[in-house]
Design a protein around this motif. Structure first.
Motif, short mmCIF file in Angstrom:
data_model
loop_
_atom_site.label_atom_id
_atom_site.label_comp_id
_atom_site.label_asym_id
_atom_site.label_seq_id
_atom_site.Cartn_x
_atom_site.Cartn_y
_atom_site.Cartn_z
N LEU A 1 39.87 37.76 107.56
CA LEU A 1 39.55 36.40 107.12
C LEU A 1 39.99 35.37 108.16
N LYS A 2 41.16 35.60 108.76
CA LYS A 2 41.65 34.69 109.80
C LYS A 2 40.80 34.77 111.07
N ILE A 3 40.42 35.97 111.45
CA ILE A 3 39.62 36.15 112.67
C ILE A 3 38.28 35.43 112.55
N VAL A 4 37.62 35.55 111.39
CA VAL A 4 36.30 34.93 111.22
C VAL A 4 36.39 33.48 110.75
N GLY A 5 37.60 32.98 110.48
CA GLY A 5 37.78 31.59 110.08
C GLY A 5 37.52 31.32 108.61
N LEU A 6 37.32 32.37 107.83
CA LEU A 6 37.04 32.18 106.41
C LEU A 6 38.29 31.73 105.65
N ASP A 7 39.46 31.97 106.22
CA ASP A 7 40.69 31.54 105.57
C ASP A 7 40.77 30.01 105.47
N LEU A 8 39.98 29.31 106.29
CA LEU A 8 39.95 27.84 106.25
C LEU A 8 39.12 27.32 105.07
N ALA A 9 38.14 28.10 104.62
CA ALA A 9 37.27 27.69 103.52
C ALA A 9 37.65 28.34 102.20
N LEU A 10 38.59 29.25 102.26
CA LEU A 10 38.90 30.08 101.11
C LEU A 10 40.41 30.19 100.96
N PRO A 11 40.99 29.56 99.95
CA PRO A 11 42.44 29.67 99.79
C PRO A 11 42.85 31.12 99.51
N THR A 12 43.92 31.56 100.15
CA THR A 12 44.42 32.91 99.94
C THR A 12 45.85 32.83 99.40
N TYR A 13 46.21 33.81 98.62
CA TYR A 13 47.53 33.87 97.99
C TYR A 13 48.07 35.29 98.07
N ALA A 14 49.37 35.43 97.92
CA ALA A 14 50.01 36.74 97.96
C ALA A 14 49.79 37.52 96.67
N THR A 15 49.65 36.81 95.53
CA THR A 15 49.43 37.46 94.24
C THR A 15 48.47 36.62 93.41
N ASP A 16 47.85 37.25 92.40
CA ASP A 16 46.97 36.49 91.52
C ASP A 16 47.78 35.49 90.68
N ALA A 17 49.02 35.83 90.34
CA ALA A 17 49.87 34.91 89.58
C ALA A 17 50.14 33.63 90.37
N MET A 18 50.33 33.77 91.69
CA MET A 18 50.55 32.59 92.53
C MET A 18 49.29 31.73 92.58
N ALA A 19 48.13 32.36 92.64
CA ALA A 19 46.87 31.61 92.64
C ALA A 19 46.68 30.87 91.33
N VAL A 20 46.94 31.56 90.22
CA VAL A 20 46.82 30.94 88.90
C VAL A 20 47.75 29.74 88.79
N ALA A 21 48.98 29.90 89.23
CA ALA A 21 49.96 28.80 89.15
C ALA A 21 49.54 27.63 90.03
N ASP A 22 49.07 27.92 91.25
CA ASP A 22 48.69 26.85 92.17
C ASP A 22 47.46 26.11 91.68
N LEU A 23 46.55 26.81 91.03
CA LEU A 23 45.33 26.18 90.52
C LEU A 23 45.57 25.47 89.19
N GLY A 24 46.78 25.61 88.63
CA GLY A 24 47.12 24.93 87.38
C GLY A 24 46.48 25.54 86.16
N ILE A 25 46.26 26.84 86.18
CA ILE A 25 45.63 27.54 85.06
C ILE A 25 46.73 28.21 84.24
N PRO A 26 46.74 27.99 82.92
CA PRO A 26 47.77 28.65 82.11
C PRO A 26 47.67 30.16 82.23
N ASP A 27 48.78 30.83 82.47
CA ASP A 27 48.82 32.28 82.57
C ASP A 27 49.16 32.82 81.19
N GLN A 28 48.19 33.42 80.53
CA GLN A 28 48.37 33.91 79.16
C GLN A 28 49.08 35.25 79.09
N ARG A 29 49.41 35.85 80.24
CA ARG A 29 50.08 37.15 80.22
C ARG A 29 51.55 37.02 79.88
#
Length: 133
Positions: free
Chosen positions: A104-132
């Motif tokens: 993703l970094k080589i092709v530059g897609l990381d600039l158009a596409l947010p990446t996260y270490a875990t799905d929980a981190m993505a959910v938290a950053d996007l402000g979505i309630p985590d029902q788990r």
């Protein structure tokens, strides 16, 4: 599977090396992908993702930590998803495996596409309630 994959043993074998599962949380859809995403298997990912994000789903998270190979067909599909999410004013995030993160970094897609270490981190950053919890 339908169409060409039914007749093509190589396509069936490629799709067998992939699994994709969906978890829905309020206005978020998390698709967990494992295995190899290539020309033979990307259609399975496309089928599972469907029309997301759409309707009341405002965020799509693609968890690809268990992806051991992602070819150009998979990378192109991620770019397509980024365009679709942008057009719909929806959120899209990817949780890449280390090799995919490098691509993703080589092709530059990381600039158009947010990446996260875990799905929980993505959910938290996007402000979505985590029902788990």
């Amino acid at each position: 599977m339908t169409g060409k994959q039914d007749r093509d043993p190589a396509a069936r074998a490629g799709a067998a090396l992939l699994s994709a599962d969906v978890t829905r949380r309020d206005s978020c859809c998390v698709v967990t992908v494992a295995g190899e995403v290539d020309m033979a298997s990307v259609e399975e990912v496309r089928r599972v993702v469907g029309d997301e994000p759409a309707g009341r789903t405002h965020a799509l998270i693609i968890d690809m930590r268990a992806v051991c190979f992602c070819g150009s067909a998979g990378v192109n599909y991620l770019a397509e998803l980024a365009e679709r999410a942008h057009a719909r004013q929806a959120h899209l995030a990817v949780v890449p495996s280390p090799p995919l993160n490098r691509v993703l970094k080589i092709v530059g897609l990381d600039l158009a596409l947010p990446t996260y270490a875990t799905d929980a981190m993505a959910v938290a950053d996007l402000g979505i309630p985590d029902q788990r919890r």
